[in-house]
Design an enzyme around this catalytic site. Sequence first.
Site, PDB file in Angstrom:
ATOM      1  N   VAL A 164     -12.718  30.020  21.321  1.00 35.60           N
ATOM      2  CA  VAL A 164     -13.784  29.038  21.188  1.00 35.60           C
ATOM      3  C   VAL A 164     -14.406  29.142  19.803  1.00 35.60           C
ATOM      4  CG1 VAL A 164     -15.994  28.235  22.106  1.00 35.60           C
ATOM      5  CG2 VAL A 164     -14.254  29.151  23.662  1.00 35.60           C
ATOM      6  N   ASP A 173     -13.425  32.011  38.702  1.00 31.81           N
ATOM      7  CA  ASP A 173     -13.182  33.030  37.673  1.00 31.81           C
ATOM      8  C   ASP A 173     -14.522  33.587  37.172  1.00 31.81           C
ATOM      9  OD1 ASP A 173     -11.778  34.637  35.952  1.00 31.81           O
ATOM     10  OD2 ASP A 173     -11.419  33.096  34.458  1.00 31.81           O
ATOM     11  N   ALA A 225     -12.801  34.922  22.057  1.00 30.84           N
ATOM     12  CA  ALA A 225     -11.345  34.805  22.182  1.00 30.84           C
ATOM     13  C   ALA A 225     -10.965  35.353  23.544  1.00 30.84           C
ATOM     14  CB  ALA A 225     -10.638  35.569  21.074  1.00 30.84           C
TER      15      ALA A 225
END
Length: 367
Positions: A156, A303, A150
Amino acid sequence: MRAIATTHATALRPPGIARRLRERLYRTTRIGWTALRVWLRYKAPQWRDGIAARLLRRPARPRDSAAIHQRNADEVFALAVGLRGMLVKMCQIIGTRSDIFPPQYVQTLAKCQDRLPPRPFEVIRAVVEAEYGRPLHEVFEAFAEVPVAAASLAQVHRARLHGGEEVAVKVQYPDIEHIIRTDLAASRRIAAIYARFDRNPMDFLPLLDELQRHLAMELDFRREVESAERVRAAFAGDASLVIPRVHVALSTRRVIVMEFVTGTKVNDKAGLEAAGVHVPSLMTGLMRIFNRMILAQGFFHADPHPGNILVNPDEHGKARFTLLDFGLAKALPEGFGMGIFELMFSMMTFNESAMLRAFRELGFETR
């Protein structure tokens, strides 16, 4: 069936104006109150020491800030977990910047990378069924109710297609756009007030500008799919990097279906050693991949926190990396790679004028 359909519709129904105003006030108040408490924990001891120094005519005593750092980091983490949204994304960034922030912040806020409480399954089911326009069981043979991860914008779940393939399904939270707009507005106001009242403020506005520019793109999962496919094509034939294969036909603006992959987090040294990965060469391999994306391809995964980088050993024990979550992927301007090369060369040769010229060509303002 009618009761289930009603529940799903309720989960996705946009909140009314009054409810949104209450939520905005609540989030803004909590963010502001936490920011004030964090600031006062640093400033109050300085004020007390200044008063004591003037009244008693003695120099201020040196203070150990570690306890204050930890207390503030814990409070910020609790706020991010409670409110989610953009605050989690900010904590993820801080958790990777040990070059700027104290270790107490880095270690505490790094937990936002993959240890957040999930949303209820009925909320997730409602999003998926709304995106596909049909019941969950018609698309998936099995769909785990408990997520494997999460994060700030989505969670997911592991699932299985009717053909038997195991997949990971990334589902966006239904109210996340409203939450991000609210938090950005509140954070901007607080950053402006902080800059006005603090003599030596840390400039948070550039970070907020960056988040505002890219979170809108990150909310459209179709762009994430395109970015992942672009990097996969650039590294075709390179066995050191794995990009999970996306089922494009099943992916929408708020749902991504991709192959299910496993691995060890890049910063889990004990787990990497247990898996047989040659740890000393780990960073060299990872830097090679990112150098190739940035300097050669001009398009990169932006990221790279540890929750988005998994590692598996190849047959020789060398690291094989898996990159996840291409929501923040960036295209660099033409010539950026050569500009970086010129900057590094000018630094190694101590050529100050060439260094300044390279900075300007790369788009950096220099004093």
